[in-house]
Design an enzyme around this catalytic site. Structure first.
Site, PDB file in Angstrom:
ATOM      1  N   CYS A  11     -22.771  17.569  -2.644  1.00  0.00           N
ATOM      2  CA  CYS A  11     -23.767  18.081  -1.680  1.00  0.00           C
ATOM      3  C   CYS A  11     -25.222  18.004  -2.033  1.00  0.00           C
ATOM      4  O   CYS A  11     -25.964  17.466  -1.414  1.00  0.00           O
ATOM      5  CB  CYS A  11     -23.115  19.169  -1.042  1.00  0.00           C
ATOM      6  SG  CYS A  11     -22.648  20.568  -1.807  1.00  0.00           S
ATOM      7  N   ARG A  35     -15.104  20.448 -13.021  1.00  0.00           N
ATOM      8  CA  ARG A  35     -15.274  21.984 -12.833  1.00  0.00           C
ATOM      9  C   ARG A  35     -14.263  22.552 -14.040  1.00  0.00           C
ATOM     10  O   ARG A  35     -13.253  22.134 -14.261  1.00  0.00           O
ATOM     11  CB  ARG A  35     -14.447  22.478 -11.583  1.00  0.00           C
ATOM     12  CG  ARG A  35     -15.528  21.968 -10.269  1.00  0.00           C
ATOM     13  CD  ARG A  35     -14.998  22.266  -8.886  1.00  0.00           C
ATOM     14  NE  ARG A  35     -15.668  21.945  -7.828  1.00  0.00           N
ATOM     15  CZ  ARG A  35     -15.316  21.945  -6.573  1.00  0.00           C
ATOM     16  NH1 ARG A  35     -14.118  22.678  -6.386  1.00  0.00           N
ATOM     17  NH2 ARG A  35     -15.871  21.466  -5.729  1.00  0.00           N
ATOM     18  N   GLN A  41     -13.757  13.349  -5.312  1.00  0.00           N
ATOM     19  CA  GLN A  41     -13.405  13.798  -3.956  1.00  0.00           C
ATOM     20  C   GLN A  41     -13.692  12.669  -3.271  1.00  0.00           C
ATOM     21  O   GLN A  41     -14.507  12.068  -3.354  1.00  0.00           O
ATOM     22  CB  GLN A  41     -14.330  14.877  -3.698  1.00  0.00           C
ATOM     23  CG  GLN A  41     -14.350  16.166  -4.177  1.00  0.00           C
ATOM     24  CD  GLN A  41     -15.165  17.357  -4.077  1.00  0.00           C
ATOM     25  OE1 GLN A  41     -16.384  17.075  -3.784  1.00  0.00           O
ATOM     26  NE2 GLN A  41     -14.678  18.573  -3.774  1.00  0.00           N
ATOM     27  N   ASP A  94     -15.394  12.877  -0.704  1.00  0.00           N
ATOM     28  CA  ASP A  94     -16.383  13.553  -0.061  1.00  0.00           C
ATOM     29  C   ASP A  94     -17.315  12.961   1.000  1.00  0.00           C
ATOM     30  O   ASP A  94     -17.328  11.667   0.973  1.00  0.00           O
ATOM     31  CB  ASP A  94     -17.400  14.331  -1.232  1.00  0.00           C
ATOM     32  CG  ASP A  94     -17.939  15.387  -0.854  1.00  0.00           C
ATOM     33  OD1 ASP A  94     -17.783  16.083   0.162  1.00  0.00           O
ATOM     34  OD2 ASP A  94     -18.547  16.133  -1.794  1.00  0.00           O
ATOM     35  N   HIS A 122     -20.587  13.929   3.775  1.00  0.00           N
ATOM     36  CA  HIS A 122     -21.670  14.848   4.449  1.00  0.00           C
ATOM     37  C   HIS A 122     -22.223  14.171   5.721  1.00  0.00           C
ATOM     38  O   HIS A 122     -22.652  13.158   5.763  1.00  0.00           O
ATOM     39  CB  HIS A 122     -22.758  15.514   3.823  1.00  0.00           C
ATOM     40  CG  HIS A 122     -22.265  16.228   2.426  1.00  0.00           C
ATOM     41  ND1 HIS A 122     -21.828  15.547   1.209  1.00  0.00           N
ATOM     42  CD2 HIS A 122     -21.877  17.424   2.274  1.00  0.00           C
ATOM     43  CE1 HIS A 122     -21.199  16.300   0.419  1.00  0.00           C
ATOM     44  NE2 HIS A 122     -21.206  17.643   1.208  1.00  0.00           N
ATOM     45  N   LYS A 140     -15.393  27.241   7.362  1.00  0.00           N
ATOM     46  CA  LYS A 140     -14.636  26.047   7.089  1.00  0.00           C
ATOM     47  C   LYS A 140     -13.523  25.840   7.767  1.00  0.00           C
ATOM     48  O   LYS A 140     -12.579  27.054   8.077  1.00  0.00           O
ATOM     49  CB  LYS A 140     -14.455  25.639   5.652  1.00  0.00           C
ATOM     50  CG  LYS A 140     -13.669  26.526   4.723  1.00  0.00           C
ATOM     51  CD  LYS A 140     -13.716  26.001   3.310  1.00  0.00           C
ATOM     52  CE  LYS A 140     -12.812  27.214   2.504  1.00  0.00           C
ATOM     53  NZ  LYS A 140     -12.898  26.735   1.121  1.00  0.00           N
ATOM     54  N   HIS A 189     -20.000  19.340   5.584  1.00  0.00           N
ATOM     55  CA  HIS A 189     -19.183  19.075   4.612  1.00  0.00           C
ATOM     56  C   HIS A 189     -17.903  18.536   4.810  1.00  0.00           C
ATOM     57  O   HIS A 189     -17.113  19.521   5.616  1.00  0.00           O
ATOM     58  CB  HIS A 189     -19.105  20.216   3.359  1.00  0.00           C
ATOM     59  CG  HIS A 189     -20.413  20.736   3.010  1.00  0.00           C
ATOM     60  ND1 HIS A 189     -21.013  20.402   1.816  1.00  0.00           N
ATOM     61  CD2 HIS A 189     -21.278  21.493   3.593  1.00  0.00           C
ATOM     62  CE1 HIS A 189     -22.077  21.216   1.720  1.00  0.00           C
ATOM     63  NE2 HIS A 189     -22.312  21.914   2.738  1.00  0.00           N
TER      64      HIS A 189
END
Length: 639
Positions: free
Chosen positions: A336, A365, A383, A385, A387, A467, A513
């Site tokens: 992000c 991570r 991911q 991912d 946004h 979330k 997200h």
RNA sequence: GCCGAAGUAGCUCAGUGGUAGAGCAACUGAUUCGUAAUCAGUAGGUCGGGAGUUCGAUCCUCCCCUUCGGCACCA
């Protein structure tokens, strides 16, 4: 003078307070014998407890859905009783609840339990069931209870009493020589548990589930109303084990893991083909619903992570890279902040919103060593991912659109059953309470607008926003949390993202997200287990193998292969000097969906003997028909 | 990270205080065969890494690494 309403609607009146056992007896001797507990206005209580007021009741027997919990909770108590009998003061009891498929009990004991202890405990449990000890309930005075448990050295129980709310009874259950603090309810006697239980494994746990507290030893078990159900459950476990993605990953040569890269996946050609197919599919579907794809840097300066708030909260879990110039960079643990930098380039207008930005973002991570698991939980992952930068007014519509999109993607893999959890503000968080009120309110409005059912998951939100978590159910009924949708008013503020509104003024966008697969690594693990490695044609790394019976077929087989490849199929050829039985077996074990056998007959007739994975019949088809059919089947699903 | 268990050939596993074995796979040869394992032969291991005990350690002890089962964690 309670009036008791039975499930069939009939009402029985009693002159005095009456117990569940008495009611069951008044209905019939058979029911009295089968009775395990009684449900009074929806709450399950012991058979012997008196019902004083009018109530709607239901006698719980082994056939009731509620009986399982009762049974398993009792199994835990019998286990505790067995442990006290075998090890006396050397072991202290804590908690032992019923869980999905069974129960566990957490003990405190200096010496570790061994597998032999497990066998001894199980044997003693069977003896306790055979003794058929009555289980009785008493309500004790609080101080008296504390003193009692302290006197017998059960300090965890004594400690627990102080946390029981003052208006609740301190109920004490006894069976044989075992007396325990418990809310109940319980079976009338240990014999009612039966023998369809089994101790499964030993594990560690913490007192009150907190890693700062004492380490306990947990014994897991399973318990069922009948031997048949126990057997069926054990069989189901075997089946689940056969689907283990680590095992199948090795067998199908999809990937491997090794010491030098703990938590990172080495993708082999087959696995990578599958991965790319999945990625390609996602990319195509994302384009259909109006996303733009970006790629953000792997290494970003510490300053950016400080600004986003990640540095403060997650520093110990980030991989750090330091260079000669002494700048400290972090391998991105999230995408992000990077995507916000793209948003910030150039002035954005309200006309640009909603801006749906997607990224197959590789993140790192430093996950705790004990949490790493196959390819499902790794330290390097990608991911799917994205946004969505939008206005507050657009949150609801974008959320509704996203939920529909997510469900449609899941359907592509046969996941029809999706549960949704709503996670609200955690204790440690960024942003003011007003912002959280707004974020939670708009996410709630959004999920309500979808009309989809959801459950609350209090305190489990991300540090920057609430979330939704999407949990899918696989082919054998297991749940996997994969997708997420998060409403974030915090990050745009922290990283100073803005757009020019209709009024010509600067405004903060809201960030949604979102992820559908979660991570490719994890989702591939889920897919492997869901399909048990037998992927549908469009996903299978090798879609077809052409196998010859004898060398006579070699030239024609090469032609068949060429046709398949021309049609865009991932096909291989097997010309080895082996019996056709051997080849069939090998490619079946490799889970290739289509096996095309060609021998002299096929070469002469320009046909193919098609054998599908999982079947043992063959179909003789003309070559163009086979190619056409397989090509059709290999088309990825579309919305 | 915490508790417990495990690590032997490419894979699945057996084994012993006196420097290791099976099946499958690999390789070589024979076999040309019609839908889930053709036969024979050959080769293959610093027994996870390090230290210690011992005349001698794959085996016993300690430390470390990794994996497995849980717990805790999961932006």
């Amino acid at each position: 003078m309670p009036a008791i309403t039975l499930p069939d609607g009939s009402v029985r009146r009693f002159d005095n307070p009456v117990s569940g056992a008495e009611i069951a007896k008044s209905i019939g001797a058979g029911l009295a014998k089968a009775a395990l507990a009684v449900k009074v206005d929806g709450e399950m209580i012991d058979l012997v407890r008196m019902i004083e007021k009018d109530a709607r009741i239901e006698i719980v027997t082994a056939k009731s859905a509620d009986a399982l919990d009762l049974l398993r909770h009792d199994a835990a108590h019998v286990l505790a009783e067995a442990a006290k009998e075998l090890y006396g003061d050397k072991v202290q009891v804590t908690f032992g609840p019923s869980i999905e498929n069974g129960f566990y009990y957490d003990f405190h004991r200096d010496e570790p339990f061994t597998p032999e202890d497990l066998a001894r405990l199980e044997k003693r449990m069977h003896e306790i069931v055979d003794r058929d000890e009555p289980i009785t309930r008493e309500v004790w005075n609080r101080d008296q209870a504390v003193k009692y448990f302290e006197s017998i050295g059960e300090r965890f129980k004594a400690e627990h009493i102080s946390t029981i709310p003052a208006d609740e009874d301190i109920s004490i259950y006894s069976q044989g020589r075992f007396t325990d603090l418990c809310t109940g309810p319980h079976l009338p006697s240990t014999g009612k548990l039966g023998h369809a239980f089994k101790l499964m494994k030993l594990a560690g746990s913490y007192w009150r589930g907190d890693a700062k507290n004492a380490q306990l030893q947990r014994v897991y078990g399973t318990a069922w109303p009948s031997e048949d159900q126990l057997k069926a459950y054990l069989h189901q476990l075997d089946e689940a084990e056969k689907r283990d993605h680590r095992k199948i990953g090795k067998e199908m040569n999809l990937f491997h893991l090794q010491e030098e890269a703990v938590g990172s996946v080495f993708w082999h050609p087959n696995g990578w083909t599958l991965y790319r197919t999945l990625e390609h599919h996602m990319r195509r579907r994302l384009e259909e619903v109006g996303y733009v794809e970006v790629k953000t840097p792997q290494l970003l300066d510490r300053a950016l992570w400080e600004a986003s708030g990640h540095w403060e909260k997650y520093r110990p879990n980030m991989f750090i890279a330091q260079t000669e110039d002494e700048k400290i960079l972090a391998l991105k643990p999230m995408n992000c902040p990077g995507q916000v930098q793209i948003f910030r380039q150039g002035l954005k207008s309200y006309r640009d919103l909603p801006l749906r930005m997607a990224e197959f973002g590789s993140c790192h991570r430093y996950e705790p060593s004990g949490s790493i698991h196959g390819i499902m939980r790794v330290r390097a992952f990608t991911q799917d991912d994205g946004h969505i930068f939008c206005t507050e007014d657009q949150i609801t519509e974008e959320s509704v659109r996203f939920c529909a999109f997510l469900r449609s993607i899941y359907k592509d893999f046969g996941f029809e059953d999706v549960a949704i959890k709503f996670s609200d503000r955690p204790a440690v968080r960024a942003g003011t309470d007003e912002i959280w009120d707004k974020a939670e309110g708009s996410l709630k409005a959004a999920i309500e607008a979808t009309g989809l059912p959801y459950t609350m998951n209090p305190g489990e939100g991300a540090f920057y926003g609430p979330k939704l978590e999407f949990v899918l159910r696989d082919a054998i009924g297991r749940d996997w949390q994969c997708g997420t949708l998060q409403v974030d008013f915090v990050m745009p503020e922290r990283l100073d993202a803005s757009y020019i509104g209709e009024d010509g003024q600067k405004h903060r966008p809201v960030m949604l997200h979102r992820a559908i697969l979660g991570s490719f690594e994890r989702f591939m693990g889920v897919l492997i287990e869901h399909y048990a490695g037998r992927f549908p044609m469009w996903l299978a790394p090798v879609q077809a193998v052409v196998a010859t019976v004898t060398q006579d077929g070699d030239a024609y087989a090469a032609e068949v292969l060429a046709e398949l490849r021309k049609a865009g199929l991932r096909a291989e050829i097997d010309l080895r000097n082996e019996k056709i039985n051997y080849k069939v077996r090998e490619h079946s074990l490799a889970k290739v969906p289509a096996l095309l056998v060609v021998g002299r007959k096929e070469a002469e007739g320009r046909t193919v003997a098609l054998r599908r994975l999982g079947g043992n019949a063959q179909e003789i088809l003309a070559l163009p028909d086979v190619v056409h059919r397989l090509k059709e089947e290999a088309v990825a699903p579309s919305s």
